[in-house]
Design a protein around this motif. Structure first.
Motif, PDB file in Angstrom:
ATOM      1  N   THR A   1      10.964   4.337  11.985  1.00 21.15           N
ATOM      2  CA  THR A   1      11.818   5.517  12.166  1.00 21.15           C
ATOM      3  C   THR A   1      13.157   5.191  12.808  1.00 21.15           C
ATOM      4  O   THR A   1      14.103   6.102  12.500  1.00 21.15           O
ATOM      5  CB  THR A   1      10.563   5.835  13.417  1.00 21.15           C
ATOM      6  OG1 THR A   1       9.789   6.333  12.884  1.00 21.15           O
ATOM      7  CG2 THR A   1      11.022   7.392  13.952  1.00 21.15           C
ATOM      8  N   LYS A   2      13.357   3.785  13.563  1.00 17.09           N
ATOM      9  CA  LYS A   2      14.785   3.673  14.043  1.00 17.09           C
ATOM     10  C   LYS A   2      15.495   3.460  12.980  1.00 17.09           C
ATOM     11  O   LYS A   2      16.883   4.304  13.865  1.00 17.09           O
ATOM     12  CB  LYS A   2      14.472   2.608  14.934  1.00 17.09           C
ATOM     13  CG  LYS A   2      15.747   2.329  15.430  1.00 17.09           C
ATOM     14  CD  LYS A   2      15.166   1.130  16.673  1.00 17.09           C
ATOM     15  CE  LYS A   2      17.072   0.485  17.722  1.00 17.09           C
ATOM     16  NZ  LYS A   2      16.570  -0.359  18.351  1.00 17.09           N
ATOM     17  N   THR A   3      15.107   3.289  11.795  1.00 21.34           N
ATOM     18  CA  THR A   3      15.977   2.460  10.414  1.00 21.34           C
ATOM     19  C   THR A   3      16.778   4.238  10.237  1.00 21.34           C
ATOM     20  O   THR A   3      17.925   4.084  10.424  1.00 21.34           O
ATOM     21  CB  THR A   3      15.789   1.606   9.825  1.00 21.34           C
ATOM     22  OG1 THR A   3      15.137   0.534  10.611  1.00 21.34           O
ATOM     23  CG2 THR A   3      16.469   1.071   8.870  1.00 21.34           C
TER      24      THR A   3
ATOM     25  N   TYR B   1       7.778   2.611  14.289  1.00 21.52           N
ATOM     26  CA  TYR B   1       9.089   3.046  15.209  1.00 21.52           C
ATOM     27  C   TYR B   1      10.361   2.145  14.737  1.00 21.52           C
ATOM     28  O   TYR B   1      10.935   2.738  14.671  1.00 21.52           O
ATOM     29  CB  TYR B   1       8.135   2.530  16.569  1.00 21.52           C
ATOM     30  CG  TYR B   1       9.878   2.285  17.293  1.00 21.52           C
ATOM     31  CD1 TYR B   1      10.628   3.180  18.197  1.00 21.52           C
ATOM     32  CD2 TYR B   1      10.028   0.397  17.982  1.00 21.52           C
ATOM     33  CE1 TYR B   1      11.563   3.339  18.768  1.00 21.52           C
ATOM     34  CE2 TYR B   1      11.647   1.079  18.837  1.00 21.52           C
ATOM     35  CZ  TYR B   1      12.528   1.639  19.405  1.00 21.52           C
ATOM     36  OH  TYR B   1      12.973   1.601  19.810  1.00 21.52           O
ATOM     37  N   GLN B   2       9.817   1.221  13.854  1.00 24.57           N
ATOM     38  CA  GLN B   2      11.169   0.421  13.817  1.00 24.57           C
ATOM     39  C   GLN B   2      11.757   1.495  12.915  1.00 24.57           C
ATOM     40  O   GLN B   2      13.148   1.362  12.103  1.00 24.57           O
ATOM     41  CB  GLN B   2      10.851  -1.130  13.373  1.00 24.57           C
ATOM     42  CG  GLN B   2      10.735  -1.934  14.388  1.00 24.57           C
ATOM     43  CD  GLN B   2      11.904  -2.401  15.202  1.00 24.57           C
ATOM     44  OE1 GLN B   2      13.268  -1.821  14.313  1.00 24.57           O
ATOM     45  NE2 GLN B   2      11.770  -2.692  16.940  1.00 24.57           N
TER      46      GLN B   2
ATOM     47  N   LEU C   1      16.355   6.888  10.850  1.00 21.91           N
ATOM     48  CA  LEU C   1      17.367   7.882  12.269  1.00 21.91           C
ATOM     49  C   LEU C   1      18.996   7.096  12.364  1.00 21.91           C
ATOM     50  O   LEU C   1      19.392   8.091  12.365  1.00 21.91           O
ATOM     51  CB  LEU C   1      16.570   7.491  13.815  1.00 21.91           C
ATOM     52  CG  LEU C   1      17.102   8.183  15.067  1.00 21.91           C
ATOM     53  CD1 LEU C   1      17.560   9.816  15.088  1.00 21.91           C
ATOM     54  CD2 LEU C   1      17.017   7.920  16.554  1.00 21.91           C
ATOM     55  N   GLN C   2      19.068   5.779  11.911  1.00 24.32           N
ATOM     56  CA  GLN C   2      19.878   5.566  12.343  1.00 24.32           C
ATOM     57  C   GLN C   2      21.278   5.566  10.767  1.00 24.32           C
ATOM     58  O   GLN C   2      22.274   6.216  10.750  1.00 24.32           O
ATOM     59  CB  GLN C   2      20.388   4.068  12.415  1.00 24.32           C
ATOM     60  CG  GLN C   2      20.043   2.954  13.970  1.00 24.32           C
ATOM     61  CD  GLN C   2      19.819   1.746  13.711  1.00 24.32           C
ATOM     62  OE1 GLN C   2      20.093   1.074  13.011  1.00 24.32           O
ATOM     63  NE2 GLN C   2      19.668   1.308  15.450  1.00 24.32           N
TER      64      GLN C   2
END
Length: 335
Positions: free
Chosen positions: A60-62, A57-58, A64-65
């Motif tokens: 993917t979040k990074t 998740y982390q 995505l940002q």
């Protein structure tokens, strides 16, 4: 084996025993070692899966940002490119307009040159058709020679191609060439025109000279109502003031009187036909000394200056027409 011994053995097989009371009843739950191992394995799998999920998740979040930042940067670049493209389009439109304007100017210059050449040819034809007297033959010979010289310098123009690249690369040189040739031909034409005017004036039926013994021009020839000329009003002739004196008016060329009458605007006026497309008009006369049908020689008196008709003072309104086109009388004064 006794019952107590069996219970002790069963208890040894159990890893955990829970006694639960519910509604006055006692219940016992036994967890064996294999059950505990299964629970621990399940917990380990659960914790490991949770840790993996959190890490994924982390990440993917990074990612995505980072993708959003790249997208924003791309959008900013796109806006810059659009603004640059719009600026280039505006510059291209202005460039195209300037090029078209230059090309139109070039076309105008070429047309003017062609008009000058046409006038020169007409003058040449007139001279060839004239039956020159001995007194004017030298002048005619000089004019013919001048015309031949001017014709030899006639510019030859190339068509300006319509492609943008060729326009940009050839227009400047073409305009320089045309301006130089225009100046050269203009000087030549002026000299030729002066000599032609003199030669034609030697013939009695070409208007020449001043119609009165006065050189005071109160209103100039102004057929286009140019505000910078005299009083700015439209004027098809030249007004010559005689300082409030009534003096004779002389015919400026030989011809026949076609009009000798009164008009509300011109007052008493005379029109003379000179047989070759030229006519002269003398207006605001005090009195007329000729009649319709009279044959006139150059220098004959046709009337006297006055202030009849729409006039604010004693003067002569003098007009010259050639084939119905008004001419500037100053061009025929012989000065």
């Amino acid at each position: 084996m006794s019952e107590n011994q069996n219970q002790d053995q069963d208890q040894k097989k159990h890893f955990l025993t829970l006694h639960i009371s519910h509604k006055g009843q006692q219940k016992t739950m036994h967890f064996r070692i294999r059950h505990a191992a299964a629970i621990c394995a399940a917990a380990a799998v659960l914790v490991g899966g949770a840790a993996f999920s959190v890490g994924a998740y982390q990440k993917t979040k990074t990612d995505l940002q980072a993708s959003e930042e790249q997208l924003l940067e791309t959008e900013r670049e796109n806006r810059k490119l659009e603004q640059r493209a719009e600026l280039l389009q505006n510059e291209n439109n202005e460039y195209t307009e300037n090029i078209d304007a230059i090309q139109n100017k070039t076309t105008e210059l070429e047309q003017k040159m062609n008009e000058i050449e046409t006038v020169k040819e007409d003058l040449y034809d007139q001279i060839n058709n004239m039956n020159a007297s001995d007194s004017s033959s030298a002048a005619l010979t000089a004019v013919t020679t001048a015309l031949d010289t001017a014709n030899a310098a006639t510019p030859t123009f190339t068509n300006i191609v319509s492609t943008s690249y060729n326009k940009a690369s050839t227009l400047s040189a073409q305009l320089d060439k045309m301006h130089a040739l225009m100046d050269e031909t203009g000087v030549s034409f002026t000299a030729v025109a002066d000599e032609v005017t003199y030669a034609l004036a030697c013939q009695n039926n070409i208007p020449s000279g001043w119609p009165v013994e006065s050189r005071i021009v109160s209103t100039e020839f102004n057929p286009t109502a140019d505000p910078s000329i005299s009083d700015g009003r439209k004027h098809y002739g030249m007004d010559v003031s005689t300082k409030s004196q009534i003096i004779p008016i002389y015919a400026t060329a030989a011809g026949t009187v076609t009009t000798a009458t009164f008009h509300p605007e011109f007052g008493y006026y005379v029109v003379i036909d000179h047989y070759n497309g030229f006519t002269t008009l003398f207006a605001h006369c005090d009195e007329l000394t000729v009649n319709v049908g009279d044959k006139i020689k150059i220098g004959d008196i046709v009337g006297t200056t006055g202030s009849t008709g729409m006039s604010s003072g004693i003067h002569l309104h003098y007009e010259i027409q050639l084939n119905g086109v008004y001419q500037n009388p100053r061009d025929y004064l012989g000065e």
